[in-house]
Design an enzyme around this catalytic site. Structure first.
Site, PDB file in Angstrom:
ATOM      1  CG  HIS A 130      -1.625   1.258   1.514  1.00 48.19           C
ATOM      2  ND1 HIS A 130      -2.938   1.474   1.150  1.00 48.19           N
ATOM      3  CD2 HIS A 130      -1.216   2.399   2.133  1.00 48.19           C
ATOM      4  CE1 HIS A 130      -3.303   2.676   1.524  1.00 48.19           C
ATOM      5  NE2 HIS A 130      -2.275   3.271   2.124  1.00 48.19           N
ATOM      6  CD  GLU A 131       2.045   3.316   3.689  1.00 46.21           C
ATOM      7  OE1 GLU A 131       2.238   4.421   3.149  1.00 46.21           O
ATOM      8  OE2 GLU A 131       1.059   3.087   4.406  1.00 46.21           O
TER       9      GLU A 131
END
Length: 313
Positions: A130-131
């Protein structure tokens, strides 16, 4: 979040700085605020990522220090065709993570020790994917600039307590009180102006990078539950950076919900579960695709280090 929107944010924050400067010190205060804002614009572009990492006492790690964690990031960036970001660890028990940096070539990811200890290997992979999606989508520049400027606006509001209201206009005391209370609210509203859809987009992009939406869905549920019961002192001291984390790290109640910069966690999980269902319905070919999941054997374990050539190379 592109560079145009970043420029618009900088312009809006500059105007807000000048307005507050005028209320505090008249025309001279507006000029000083303009100069200060110009310096903040330049600083935020080049150094805001470092400032945010310092806020949270993040520690740079290498594959020698954390082979499992750094090796996982290396594998996923290779799979996504991205530059390798710098990897940081934050010493705090609350599981959480964020990404920062002005572009993919100058980016960093940070995970808390609570995240690495409390979540499974697959869940950590989902969170860090996600990051990485935030970096790939170039969300990180506007995220770090927002954190820096929101904190600076609150600081400028505090100056009003010591320097008083503008003597060029009547009602200086009332203006000073308005600055003290409304400027931090304005800073929070600027953070809310950053579309919550970027989180949904990063969820989708992260699921594609790691290949398993349900890994991230499971992680979000756990992080949300832990964040409600475990305080993150650095985030409480620097609430302007809260929007950068995958889940709101603030442990407060009412106001945090009112000014939340994160979508509802249950809605994010539902979207990921729907995405997972769609991926199961797509027939697989013999070739590897971006939806093929990481497995335990593909994520380097502590002590083994990362392979020189990843399985998706």
């Amino acid at each position: 979040m592109g560079y145009v929107k970043t420029a618009m944010l900088m312009a809006a924050m500059t105007a807000l700085f000048m307005g507050i400067g005028y209320l505090i010190g008249g025309s001279g205060g507006a000029v000083i605020a303009l100069i200060f804002a110009g310096g903040m614009n330049a600083f935020s572009y080049w150094n805001s990522d470092k400032a945010v990492l310092r806020m949270h006492n993040a520690r740079l790690v290498t594959e020698r220090d954390a082979p499992d964690y750094v090796g996982m990031i290396r594998e996923m960036t290779a799979r996504a065709g991205m530059p390798m970001p710098a990897c940081y660890v934050i010493e705090t028990d609350q599981p959480n993570a964020f990404a920062t940096g002005r572009n993919p070539e100058n980016a960093a990811v940070a995970a808390t020790t609570g995240l690495l200890r409390r979540l499974s290997r697959e869940e950590v992979a989902g969170v860090m994917a996600h990051e990485l999606a935030h970096i790939r989508n170039r969300d990180t520049l506007i995220m770090t600039i927002t954190a820096t400027f929101a904190g600076a606006i609150s600081m400028l509001a505090n100056f009003a307590m010591f320097f008083g209201g503008n003597r060029e206009r009547q009602g200086g005391i009332l203006g000073t009180l308005a600055i003290m209370f409304l400027a931090p609210v304005a800073a929070a509203l600027v953070q809310m102006a950053i579309s919550r859809s970027r989180e949904y987009e990063a969820d989708r992009g992260g699921a594609e990078i790691c290949g398993q939406p349900l890994w991230l869905a499971s992680a979000l549920g756990k992080i949300d539950a832990f964040a409600k019961g475990i305080e993150m002192p650095a985030a409480e001291r620097n609430p302007a950076s809260a929007h950068m984390f995958i889940i709101n790290p603030l442990h407060g109640q009412g106001a945090d919900k009112l000014f939340s910069t994160h979508p509802n966690t249950a809605n994010r999980i539902a979207a990921l579960q729907e995405m997972a269902g769609g991926m199961r319905d797509v027939p697989r070919s013999g070739a590897r695709t971006t939806s093929e999941p990481l497995t335990h054997s593909r994520i380097p374990r502590a002590g083994r280090g990362a392979p020189k050539r990843g399985p998706w190379s």
